[in-house]
Design an enzyme around this catalytic site. Structure first.
Site: not given
Length: 318
Positions: A98, A296
């Protein structure tokens, strides 16, 4: 597991360490902690590495500067360099997820003699340009809600997320996971909506994240709040000028990319798959692995597959 504090000027960085050998330094994203790398710490420590996972400034046991300017990519890359110098004798392999991915990509470009290899998770390397993504997003999502635009004013997102931190954590983690409907994070909402509007608070969380795991995150953000983590989004506006010396530069070290098939990041720009060519700006790209049915939080949702992909990358370095 051992914890130490590494200083970078006035900033103190909390770092978890396991194993002995060449240094792998893991850098988390939003809204995460060193704990996001728990599966990698043990796995690679058992395979002959010193594995360190830091709390990025603003998070967990690390310092939380108040000023937005303290969260530029250069400042965060300098933190990574400080930990590398302390634990790796000035040499490290970097893993970043991320926001941690842009941090490690940037560190590799700023410190080419220090970083021997780099793997980005969820966010491919995009060289510094004249316009930060936060400004592009205002145009792309001009008439609808987009979380990075919502995060720009100071205090608004903090108030929403801190009103019920355990619920906020559950909703964010679920909505970006592979179990949520595809691209829930980008569902059409009015421009004046709030982040959590319409998000599901799951009755039973997917098995990859236990109640105890969720509590680790809830406790950390209950103690520290969300200002530091959100400031990274706000500091994007300083990056073009602050990193003008590396504008357009590629990553030259051996590099690798791992992501989930159902990660919303790949759809941030309508009509474009951001994972189609993740090595485009890397001169020694060793490949990518897109893990099916995963969202994610790739190294937490699919630790076995992620570790296998990263091990293959590491094995190819020798």
């Amino acid at each position: 597991m051992e914890f130490i504090t590494v200083r970078n000027g006035e900033v103190e960085l909390n770092v978890a360490i396991a194993g002995k050998g060449p240094l792998i330094l893991c850098v988390h994203g939003w809204p995460e902690l060193w704990y996001s790398w728990r599966h990698q710490l043990s796995h690679f420590a058992e395979r002959g590495y010193t594995v360190a996972a830091m709390d990025v400034r603003g998070y967990g046991g690390s310092s939380r500067p108040h000023a937005v300017e303290a969260y530029t990519l250069r400042s965060l890359a300098d933190d990574v360099a400080a930990v590398t110098n302390r634990l790796g004798g000035g040499k490290a392999i970097l893993f970043g997820h991320d926001w941690g991915a842009p941090i490690v990509w940037t560190t590799a470009v700023l410190h080419p003699g220090m970083i021997t290899a780099v793997a980005g998770l969820s966010v491919p390397y995009i060289p510094v340009s004249d316009v930060p993504f936060s400004e592009l997003a205002k145009k792309i999502y001009a008439d609808r809600f987009f979380y990075q635009t919502y995060f720009q004013p100071e205090g608004i997102a903090e108030a929403e997320l801190e009103a019920d931190i355990p619920a906020s954590v559950r909703k964010i983690y679920f909505s970006l996971s592979g179990e949520a409907p595809l691209n829930t994070w980008l569902v059409h909402k009015p421009a004046d909506a709030k982040l959590l509007d319409g998000m599901v608070d799951p009755q039973a969380f997917p098995a990859w994240m236990s109640a105890d795991d969720l509590q680790v995150y809830a406790d950390a953000f209950s103690g520290n709040g969300f200002r530091g983590p959100l400031n990274r989004y706000r500091a994007q506006r300083f990056d073009p000028a602050d990193l003008a010396d590396i504008k357009g530069k590629p990553v030259e070290q051996p590099s690798f990319f791992v992501a989930g098939e159902r990660d919303v990041v790949r759809s941030f720009i309508p009509g474009m798959d951001l994972y189609a060519d993740p090595g485009a700006a890397c001169t020694d790209f060793r490949g990518s692995v897109i893990i099916p049915r995963v969202g994610h939080w790739v190294q937490q949702e699919a630790p076995v597959e992620t570790n296998a992909a990263l091990k293959k990358f590491l094995d190819g370095l020798s």
